[in-house]
Design an enzyme around this catalytic site. Sequence first.
Site, PDB file in Angstrom:
ATOM      1  N   LEU A  43       0.812  -1.218   0.000  1.00  0.00           N
ATOM      2  CA  LEU A  43       0.000   0.000   0.000  1.00  0.00           C
ATOM      3  C   LEU A  43       0.845   1.267   0.000  1.00  0.00           C
ATOM      4  O   LEU A  43       1.924   1.316   0.591  1.00  0.00           O
ATOM      5  CB  LEU A  43      -0.912  -0.013   1.233  1.00  0.00           C
ATOM      6  CG  LEU A  43      -1.831  -1.237   1.344  1.00  0.00           C
ATOM      7  CD1 LEU A  43      -2.608  -1.193   2.656  1.00  0.00           C
ATOM      8  CD2 LEU A  43      -2.764  -1.344   0.149  1.00  0.00           C
ATOM      9  N   HIS A  47      -3.536   4.423  -2.127  1.00  0.00           N
ATOM     10  CA  HIS A  47      -4.525   3.548  -1.489  1.00  0.00           C
ATOM     11  C   HIS A  47      -5.089   4.206  -0.225  1.00  0.00           C
ATOM     12  O   HIS A  47      -6.291   4.135   0.045  1.00  0.00           O
ATOM     13  CB  HIS A  47      -3.881   2.219  -1.062  1.00  0.00           C
ATOM     14  CG  HIS A  47      -3.306   1.411  -2.179  1.00  0.00           C
ATOM     15  ND1 HIS A  47      -1.953   1.218  -2.327  1.00  0.00           N
ATOM     16  CD2 HIS A  47      -3.900   0.727  -3.177  1.00  0.00           C
ATOM     17  CE1 HIS A  47      -1.734   0.442  -3.380  1.00  0.00           C
ATOM     18  NE2 HIS A  47      -2.886   0.138  -3.923  1.00  0.00           N
ATOM     19  N   LYS A 159      -5.802   6.732 -11.281  1.00  0.00           N
ATOM     20  CA  LYS A 159      -4.599   6.405 -12.080  1.00  0.00           C
ATOM     21  C   LYS A 159      -4.914   5.263 -13.038  1.00  0.00           C
ATOM     22  O   LYS A 159      -4.455   5.235 -14.162  1.00  0.00           O
ATOM     23  CB  LYS A 159      -3.422   6.020 -11.186  1.00  0.00           C
ATOM     24  CG  LYS A 159      -2.184   5.680 -12.012  1.00  0.00           C
ATOM     25  CD  LYS A 159      -0.983   5.386 -11.156  1.00  0.00           C
ATOM     26  CE  LYS A 159      -1.047   4.027 -10.517  1.00  0.00           C
ATOM     27  NZ  LYS A 159      -0.933   2.904 -11.486  1.00  0.00           N
ATOM     28  N   ARG A 197       4.354  -0.452  -8.317  1.00  0.00           N
ATOM     29  CA  ARG A 197       5.421  -0.836  -9.248  1.00  0.00           C
ATOM     30  C   ARG A 197       6.582   0.164  -9.276  1.00  0.00           C
ATOM     31  O   ARG A 197       7.637  -0.160  -9.828  1.00  0.00           O
ATOM     32  CB  ARG A 197       4.854  -1.023 -10.657  1.00  0.00           C
ATOM     33  CG  ARG A 197       3.984  -2.261 -10.780  1.00  0.00           C
ATOM     34  CD  ARG A 197       3.616  -2.567 -12.216  1.00  0.00           C
ATOM     35  NE  ARG A 197       3.023  -3.892 -12.350  1.00  0.00           N
ATOM     36  CZ  ARG A 197       1.705  -4.136 -12.415  1.00  0.00           C
ATOM     37  NH1 ARG A 197       0.853  -3.143 -12.376  1.00  0.00           N
ATOM     38  NH2 ARG A 197       1.260  -5.380 -12.526  1.00  0.00           N
TER      39      ARG A 197
END
Length: 291
Positions: A43, A47, A159, A197
């Site tokens: 997270l 988030h 996003k 990522r």
Amino acid sequence: MAKNLLRGAAIELIKSAEMMQARSDKTRITGGKIAFVPTMGFLHEGHLSLMRKGRNLCDELIVSIFVNPTQFAPGEDLDSYPRSLERDLELCEKNGVNAVYEPPDGQLYPDGFQTYLTLDDLPHHLCGLQRPIHFRGVATVVAKLFNIVKPHWAIFGEKDFQQVQVIKRMAKDLNYDIEILTGPTVREADGLAMSSRNAYLNDRQRKDAVCVHKSLLNAQEQVNSGERDAQKILEQAVEFIKSFDGTDIDYIKICNPETLEDVEAIEGPVLMALAVKFDKTRLIDNMTIGV
Ligand code: PAF
């Protein structure tokens, strides 16, 4: 229902779909309202901002943590996807989450599983062009999670714009009585969109990755200066991103935000979206641009 005994915290860690359903049934029977933030864990502030939005609406805030194998094609980063359950639970607790549903591998796709959700059109644009099975996996797992968590609201980050469109369509087409809400993209100080990522990027790539967001800002500047030809704006964005060594453009598009079809002339608000690879790390971003 297992307590997160590791830290003796009030937050519940639920591993079983049946227990999650029973908990939600109990909440609903007493008139309680449930907000749900589905995640794949690791997270970040993006988030957490969705959790805070949910917290303000509901009696029960539920987060799921599940790295969903059906949305990854062979050769993608399923095995290396970053995981940090203990830290995630702490962040959930700090942000007012009541329970985390974290199914073990195999629970959502047991032997013999063969039912998937496909959408006719929305997945055949943007990310779906390079990731043809991705949205089938997303729609399927989100539908399953909706049936397990039984929320009144589900909250997703902008996003993943195409994902939001797919989920909104799926929820409408299948008559889910769930309001799909979104939260704005949360960015690092230099503009890079927060993503689990980003952890894959080396120092050089991390510095260069700002070009993804910058290309969107440049596009808006061009529109502000009177440019209306989407192709011209896209050509400049391609040139700009290619000027950073080692970037590989998956797609850059200017499209209708509802249908995701390409737009030729910019005459109102349009979506500019892109995916750029830095070696094996694929970053996505988008912005509404226009007049
Ligand atoms: O956005 C994500 O993290 C995932 O695609 C989701 C919605 C949790 C489904 O696996």
